[in-house]
Design a protein around this motif. Structure first.
Motif, mmCIF file in Angstrom:
data_model
loop_
_atom_site.group_PDB
_atom_site.id
_atom_site.type_symbol
_atom_site.label_atom_id
_atom_site.label_comp_id
_atom_site.label_asym_id
_atom_site.label_seq_id
_atom_site.Cartn_x
_atom_site.Cartn_y
_atom_site.Cartn_z
ATOM 1 N N VAL A 110 14.100 106.341 60.633
ATOM 2 C CA VAL A 110 14.943 106.151 59.455
ATOM 3 C C VAL A 110 16.405 106.083 59.865
ATOM 4 O O VAL A 110 17.180 105.270 59.337
ATOM 5 N N LEU A 119 18.583 100.264 55.232
ATOM 6 C CA LEU A 119 18.518 101.199 54.106
ATOM 7 C C LEU A 119 19.755 102.068 54.118
ATOM 8 O O LEU A 119 20.478 102.142 55.121
ATOM 9 N N PRO A 199 16.095 101.217 50.267
ATOM 10 C CA PRO A 199 15.859 100.136 51.235
ATOM 11 C C PRO A 199 16.414 98.798 50.774
ATOM 12 O O PRO A 199 16.492 98.523 49.571
ATOM 13 N N LEU A 204 12.844 95.779 53.895
ATOM 14 C CA LEU A 204 11.889 96.885 53.798
ATOM 15 C C LEU A 204 11.221 96.914 52.437
ATOM 16 O O LEU A 204 11.894 96.847 51.398
ATOM 17 N N LEU A 209 7.622 101.884 53.218
ATOM 18 C CA LEU A 209 8.481 102.961 53.695
ATOM 19 C C LEU A 209 7.948 104.320 53.254
ATOM 20 O O LEU A 209 7.763 105.229 54.073
ATOM 21 N N LEU A 239 8.487 105.019 61.450
ATOM 22 C CA LEU A 239 7.615 104.030 60.821
ATOM 23 C C LEU A 239 7.559 102.803 61.715
ATOM 24 O O LEU A 239 8.446 102.593 62.555
ATOM 25 N N GLN A 247 4.430 94.034 56.401
ATOM 26 C CA GLN A 247 4.382 95.294 55.658
ATOM 27 C C GLN A 247 3.497 95.213 54.423
ATOM 28 O O GLN A 247 3.103 96.253 53.874
ATOM 29 N N SER A 251 1.594 98.142 52.218
ATOM 30 C CA SER A 251 2.165 98.423 50.909
ATOM 31 C C SER A 251 1.087 98.460 49.824
ATOM 32 O O SER A 251 1.076 99.368 48.975
#
Length: 290
Positions: A110, A119, A199, A204, A209, A239, A247, A251
């Motif tokens: 992060v 982010l 994000p 992202l 996330l 991550l 992603q 998700s």
């Protein structure tokens, strides 16, 4: 006394009116008509026992809730519906013969994503203006609506308001939790003990996330432990480094897990209310034993 935990100041006028009304009736007549959960006249000799316990709760237990069959039927019906929905939303597991997953992509943190501008990080203060609820760490852990009352912040305090797509993480307690803010939760002030990750949607996916931030091993690596508590360093959470298109699969699975979790929580709340009501009804004689 009416139910209140003392946090909602708007309830106090009703509490004051109820107390004064009961007292004035007693003052005029020397007694008061018993009102379950609200008022009861007790002789002084009954109060001066060995313990001399004047706590109202002992002499005036709150009235049972949902004790009669007609009041319990809606909970029985909605509990059944919630349990069926929970069963429908139970996430499927891959078959045993499924191929082994591909090698994991490289990881990032992060903190690295924040430095790259993918982010932004914000820390909750609990400060805000009247009428704006505060999202607390308890709300975040239980999936509840914002329930906190704001406190007046100093001149240097910056109030952080949640927006759809934000990811909120509690930093104390050692529990692996991360919540994606939806339209219903947006606009709340961020409470103390919470970190908000906002994000860049072009880089992202918030569900990607949040899902990886909830990993137990991830939290263990990023936490420091004291004798009685744990503190999470959100910047150390890891991550996979994946493009936005890569992603999407994660998700969708994390969204499915969140829907299942919400259904389980609802079924648990309704089931607990039904069980408590039936216990009260059986013990107080408003429900038959056979």
């Amino acid at each position: 006394m009416p139910d209140t935990d003392g946090r909602d100041k708007q309830l106090w006028p009703a509490v004051q009116d109820a107390v004064l009304d009961a007292w004035h009736r007693f003052d005029r007549h020397g007694t008061v008509e018993e009102r379950p959960g609200l008022a009861r006249s007790v002789p002084v000799l009954d109060l001066l026992d060995d313990e001399v316990d004047l706590a109202p709760a002992r002499r005036l237990p709150p009235p049972g809730r949902g004790q009669r069959a007609t009041e319990l039927r809606p909970y029985a019906r909605t509990s059944g519906e919630a349990l069926r929905r929970t069963a429908d939303l139970t996430p499927p597991l891959p078959p045993r013969e499924a191929a082994r997953p591909a090698a994991r992509p490289p990881l990032t943190t992060v903190g690295e994503l924040a430095r790259a501008g993918a982010l932004t990080l914000h820390t909750g203060t609990g400060a805000g203006s009247g009428g704006v609820p505060v999202l607390t760490d308890h709300d975040d852990l239980t999936g509840g609506a914002p329930s906190g009352a704001p406190h007046e912040g100093g001149p240097d305090d910056t109030v952080v308001h949640t927006e759809p797509g934000d990811v909120v993480v509690p930093v104390f307690g050692g529990g692996a939790a991360a919540r994606v803010v939806d339209e219903a939760t947006a606009g709340a002030a961020l409470g103390r003990g919470l970190t908000l990750l906002r994000p860049d949607p072009a880089v992202l996916d918030p569900w990607f996330l949040a899902g990886f931030l909830r990993g137990t091993a991830n939290h263990r690596r990023a936490s420091s432990y004291a004798s009685t508590s744990a503190r999470l360093d959100v910047r150390r959470l890891q991550l996979p480094r994946l493009p936005l298109a890569g992603q999407r699969g994660y998700s969708e699975r994390f969204r499915e897990l969140a829907a299942f979790e919400d259904a389980v929580r609802l079924a648990a709340r309704l089931g607990e209310r039904l069980v408590r009501g039936m216990h009260d009804g059986l013990t107080e004689g408003t429900l038959p034993a056979e």
